[in-house]
Design a protein around this motif. Structure first.
Motif, PDB file in Angstrom:
ATOM      1  N   GLY A 128       0.818  -1.207   0.000  1.00 47.01           N
ATOM      2  CA  GLY A 128       0.000   0.000   0.000  1.00 47.01           C
ATOM      3  C   GLY A 128       0.848   1.252   0.000  1.00 47.01           C
ATOM      4  O   GLY A 128       1.761   1.402  -0.827  1.00 47.01           O
ATOM      5  N   GLU A 129       0.568   2.180   0.927  1.00 47.55           N
ATOM      6  CA  GLU A 129       1.340   3.421   1.042  1.00 47.55           C
ATOM      7  C   GLU A 129       2.475   3.179   2.042  1.00 47.55           C
ATOM      8  O   GLU A 129       2.267   3.227   3.269  1.00 47.55           O
ATOM      9  CB  GLU A 129       0.447   4.560   1.511  1.00 47.55           C
ATOM     10  N   PRO A 130       3.676   2.913   1.559  1.00 51.98           N
ATOM     11  CA  PRO A 130       4.787   2.519   2.440  1.00 51.98           C
ATOM     12  C   PRO A 130       5.095   3.525   3.547  1.00 51.98           C
ATOM     13  O   PRO A 130       5.337   3.134   4.684  1.00 51.98           O
ATOM     14  CB  PRO A 130       5.973   2.384   1.471  1.00 51.98           C
ATOM     15  N   ARG A 131       5.087   4.837   3.215  1.00 50.37           N
ATOM     16  CA  ARG A 131       5.445   5.820   4.242  1.00 50.37           C
ATOM     17  C   ARG A 131       4.464   5.799   5.402  1.00 50.37           C
ATOM     18  O   ARG A 131       4.860   5.812   6.571  1.00 50.37           O
ATOM     19  CB  ARG A 131       5.524   7.228   3.627  1.00 50.37           C
ATOM     20  N   ARG A 132       3.175   5.745   5.108  1.00 54.27           N
ATOM     21  CA  ARG A 132       2.185   5.714   6.185  1.00 54.27           C
ATOM     22  C   ARG A 132       2.301   4.423   6.989  1.00 54.27           C
ATOM     23  O   ARG A 132       2.192   4.436   8.221  1.00 54.27           O
ATOM     24  CB  ARG A 132       0.774   5.840   5.615  1.00 54.27           C
ATOM     25  N   LEU A 133       2.540   3.307   6.288  1.00 54.48           N
ATOM     26  CA  LEU A 133       2.675   2.026   6.977  1.00 54.48           C
ATOM     27  C   LEU A 133       3.846   2.049   7.955  1.00 54.48           C
ATOM     28  O   LEU A 133       3.731   1.586   9.093  1.00 54.48           O
ATOM     29  CB  LEU A 133       2.869   0.904   5.954  1.00 54.48           C
ATOM     30  N   ILE A 134       4.968   2.621   7.513  1.00 54.73           N
ATOM     31  CA  ILE A 134       6.190   2.580   8.310  1.00 54.73           C
ATOM     32  C   ILE A 134       6.201   3.626   9.421  1.00 54.73           C
ATOM     33  O   ILE A 134       6.562   3.333  10.569  1.00 54.73           O
ATOM     34  CB  ILE A 134       7.416   2.766   7.392  1.00 54.73           C
ATOM     35  N   THR A 135       5.817   4.845   9.087  1.00 55.42           N
ATOM     36  CA  THR A 135       5.940   5.940  10.058  1.00 55.42           C
ATOM     37  C   THR A 135       4.702   6.126  10.925  1.00 55.42           C
ATOM     38  O   THR A 135       4.753   6.869  11.913  1.00 55.42           O
ATOM     39  CB  THR A 135       6.237   7.266   9.343  1.00 55.42           C
ATOM     40  N   SER A 136       3.604   5.450  10.568  1.00 55.01           N
ATOM     41  CA  SER A 136       2.371   5.619  11.350  1.00 55.01           C
ATOM     42  C   SER A 136       1.839   4.284  11.869  1.00 55.01           C
ATOM     43  O   SER A 136       1.775   4.059  13.078  1.00 55.01           O
ATOM     44  CB  SER A 136       1.299   6.315  10.506  1.00 55.01           C
TER      45      SER A 136
END
Length: 337
Positions: A208-216
């Motif tokens: 999916g959206e990697p940045r949201r998955l990782i940082t959130s």
């Protein structure tokens, strides 16, 4: 330690070696075919009237077609591997076990003689991409189940069971942080993920959206800690650390074994991480002993309490019985006399 030593995909050097190998095979095949063609032409020129026998032509044609047949077989097996991965993921999403008969009947079919090879390749990709282990739970019925690697309690799937498991990405990030001394900058993490064709600005078909998955998402799940590295840095620089849930669930030795397996080596190839993993194993073993001792002590205390309560109840029942007897005697003294 270079970042390539910790990614969930082959390192850049390994990719170069793989590309070089593929190029060598392709070039070698082309040269081989060219050489065969030249030999055929020479034989034709040497033969009477500039022609060769039909038998020689058929033989050389057969030799040329062998590599094509072999490549076709490999391509067909790769297709079966991809289909088997999709089939296994569906079973995982529905929390259903799968049998060898299911896999052969629904996916492998006419390639059942290659079943073990297809299953092995599919299992390796499931492990690396999705962080899932394919385990045989019943050798008699050949029943298999899929389990999160490293015994993680998180898979990243939505509550309605849609989407793909995200465990593989989590394991890779935890590996990056561990190999970087338990603290990795955001740049270091994305450098590794970019090698896996995962970018912060582009939606991924699995994650999916990697940045949201990782940082959130993973931060909310308490697997990662994500905060500004230097408060006065401009622009702001961030770093990743393990969260409390990762420390509680993840064995550093198992993680190191997984990373070593990816690169075809053993955990001792990473001395400092291996020593840390050994200490982690000792601490976990000690914690298990203490937990077991605490459980045993609690059970013993509970047994003592129950024994005391039971004893008091018996004493109370006895006292009540005696009291009732004396009351009966007092009430019937005249009758008895």
């Amino acid at each position: 330690m270079k970042d390539s030593s910790i990614s969930g995909t082959p390192s850049s050097s390994q990719c170069s070696q793989s590309a070089s190998f593929s190029s060598t095979v392709t070039t070698g095949t082309s040269l081989s075919r060219s050489t065969e063609g030249s030999s055929i032409q020479e034989e034709m020129e040497k033969s009477d009237g500039g022609s060769t026998s039909q038998e020689e032509m058929e033989q050389s044609s057969t030799l040329q077609s062998l590599p094509d047949l072999e490549n076709l077989h490999i391509d067909l097996l790769d297709e079966k591997v991809e289909l088997l991965i999709s089939f296994l993921l569906q079973k995982y999403q529905m929390r259903e076990p799968v049998t060898k008969a299911d896999m052969i009947g629904n996916v492998v079919k006419e390639y059942k003689d290659d079943f073990l090879e297809i299953l092995r390749s599919a299992s390796e990709r499931m492990e690396l991409v999705f962080g899932l282990d394919v385990k045989e739970v019943d050798p008699i019925s050949h029943s298999y189940t899929l389990a999160n690697k490293l015994d993680l309690t998180y898979n990243g799937m939505l509550s309605d069971q849609q989407g793909m498991p995200k465990t593989g990405l989590l394991i890779i990030i935890l590996g990056v942080v561990f190999m970087k001394g338990n603290c990795a900058t955001e740049e270091e993490v994305w450098k590794v993920l970019n090698m896996m064709d995962i970018y912060s600005w582009r939606k991924h078909f699995i994650f999916g959206e990697p940045r949201r998955l990782i940082t959130s998402d993973l931060v909310k799940e308490r697997y990662l800690e994500y905060h500004q590295q230097v408060p006065t840095s401009d622009p702001p620089r961030y770093e990743f650390l393990w969260g409390p849930r990762a420390h509680a669930e993840v064995s550093k030795m198992k993680l190191l074994e997984f990373l070593a397996k990816i690169h075809g080596t053993n955990p001792k190839s990473f001395p400092s991480q291996y020593e840390e993993a050994l200490r982690d194993e000792e601490e976990r073993a000690q914690a298990r002993i203490e937990a077991a001792a605490g459980t045993s002590a609690m059970a013993s205390a509970k047994a003592k309490v129950m024994t005391f309560v039971s004893s008091r109840l018996r004493h109370t029942r006895t006292s009540l019985t005696l009291a009732c007897f004396f009351i009966y005697l007092a009430a019937n003294m005249e009758n008895l006399s």
